[in-house]
Design an enzyme around this catalytic site. Structure first.
Site, PDB file in Angstrom:
ATOM      1  NE  ARG A   1      48.383  58.350 -32.069  1.00  0.00           N
ATOM      2  CZ  ARG A   1      47.578  59.389 -31.767  1.00  0.00           C
ATOM      3  NH1 ARG A   1      47.127  60.049 -32.854  1.00  0.00           N
ATOM      4  NH2 ARG A   1      47.483  59.749 -30.545  1.00  0.00           N
TER       5      ARG A   1
ATOM      6  CE  LYS B   1      46.261  60.821 -24.582  1.00  0.00           C
ATOM      7  NZ  LYS B   1      46.896  61.503 -25.654  1.00  0.00           N
TER       8      LYS B   1
ATOM      9  CD  GLU C   1      50.932  62.596 -26.610  1.00  0.00           C
ATOM     10  OE1 GLU C   1      50.496  63.453 -25.918  1.00  0.00           O
ATOM     11  OE2 GLU C   1      50.527  61.701 -27.188  1.00  0.00           O
TER      12      GLU C   1
ATOM     13  CB  THR D   1      50.561  56.473 -29.506  1.00  0.00           C
ATOM     14  OG1 THR D   1      50.340  58.012 -29.870  1.00  0.00           O
ATOM     15  CG2 THR D   1      49.565  55.512 -29.936  1.00  0.00           C
TER      16      THR D   1
HETATM   17  C1  3PG Z   1      45.931  62.122 -28.745  1.00  0.00           C
HETATM   18  O1  3PG Z   1      46.683  61.484 -29.237  1.00  0.00           O
HETATM   19  O2  3PG Z   1      46.082  62.840 -27.746  1.00  0.00           O
HETATM   20  C2  3PG Z   1      44.764  62.749 -29.702  1.00  0.00           C
HETATM   21  O3  3PG Z   1      44.990  61.878 -30.861  1.00  0.00           O
HETATM   22  C3  3PG Z   1      45.008  64.423 -30.226  1.00  0.00           C
HETATM   23  O4  3PG Z   1      43.746  64.748 -30.529  1.00  0.00           O
HETATM   24  P1  3PG Z   1      43.415  65.596 -31.604  1.00  0.00           P
HETATM   25  O5  3PG Z   1      44.155  65.134 -32.666  1.00  0.00           O
HETATM   26  O6  3PG Z   1      41.949  65.668 -31.537  1.00  0.00           O
HETATM   27  O7  3PG Z   1      44.011  66.962 -30.984  1.00  0.00           O
END
Ligand code: 3PG
Length: 206
Positions: free
Chosen positions: A45, A129, A41, A69
């Site tokens: 961002r 999710k 993924e 995102t």
């Molecule tokens: C996401 O977007 O799913 C999270 O930011 C991932 O989380 P992590 O950086 O704590 O693994």
């Protein structure tokens, strides 16, 4: 186009990527592939995200790349046009759900409560999710949902590490977890692809 369930079944860990320079995208994807990762993924961002998705989709057909995102409807079409095979959102607004449907992009929508998951299931989603996984209740929360919501599979992300991933993956309703620990933003920016491949190997074997 593979379904979200197909994608979540590609492996136990989906790396969540924050990338600042699209020139690093293909070497990153190759390092992850070398470690046995089959889906990633790339989060929208950073300004480099869409070009990174495009580069990976063009050069690495063996890895399924999604856009993360996706918080606005217009991002769905942009992600699809860049070559994303799916979209991920931290929550699920009607606008994002509609935007992905109109773009023909399978969506892994975010949810953090039983009611949100039930509402998504009513709309045809059988995978969500769970975000932010640790802060929203951790493994105990998702374990408790398996019995009343047996038809919903959960991909938790947010605070998961190599050490804690196995606890999540042991749950019947968790086919895969997401996280940035496999390919942290600074490791990508510093082109530490061997270290990323090594983490990917460990992750793919969980
Ligand atoms: C996401 O977007 O799913 C999270 O930011 C991932 O989380 P992590 O950086 O704590 O693994």
């Amino acid at each position: 186009m593979p379904s979200i369930r197909d994608i979540l079944n590609l492996g136990p860990v989906m790396p969540v990527i924050v990338i600042d320079d699209s020139a690093n995208a293909v070497p990153l994807a190759r390092a992850l592939l070398e470690g046995g990762i089959k889906t990633i993924e790339i989060t929208l961002r950073t300004p480099a995200a869409l070009d990174s998705i495009r580069a990976v989709a063009d050069a690495c057909p063996d890895i399924t790349v999604g856009a993360g995102t996706v918080t606005r409807a217009d991002l769905a079409a942009a992600a699809r046009d860049a070559g994303a095979a799916f979209a991920v959102s931290p929550g699920a607004t009607p606008a994002v759900i509609k935007g992905c449907a109109v773009a023909g992009l399978p969506l892994l929508p975010g949810a953090s409560s039983a009611s949100e998951m039930m509402a998504l299931h009513d709309q045809g989603f059988d995978c969500v999710k769970f975000f932010p996984a640790n802060a929203a209740g951790g493994t105990a929360f998702i374990k408790a949902l398996a019995s009343p919501l047996p038809d919903i599979s959960v991909c938790p992300t947010g605070g998961i590490t190599e050490a804690t991933a196995p606890k999540w993956l042991a749950l019947a309703n968790v086919p895969c977890v997401g996280g940035s620990w496999v390919a942290p933003r600074d490791a990508i920016a510093e082109a530490r692809f061997e270290a990323i491949a090594s983490r990917a190997r460990t992750a793919a074997a969980l």
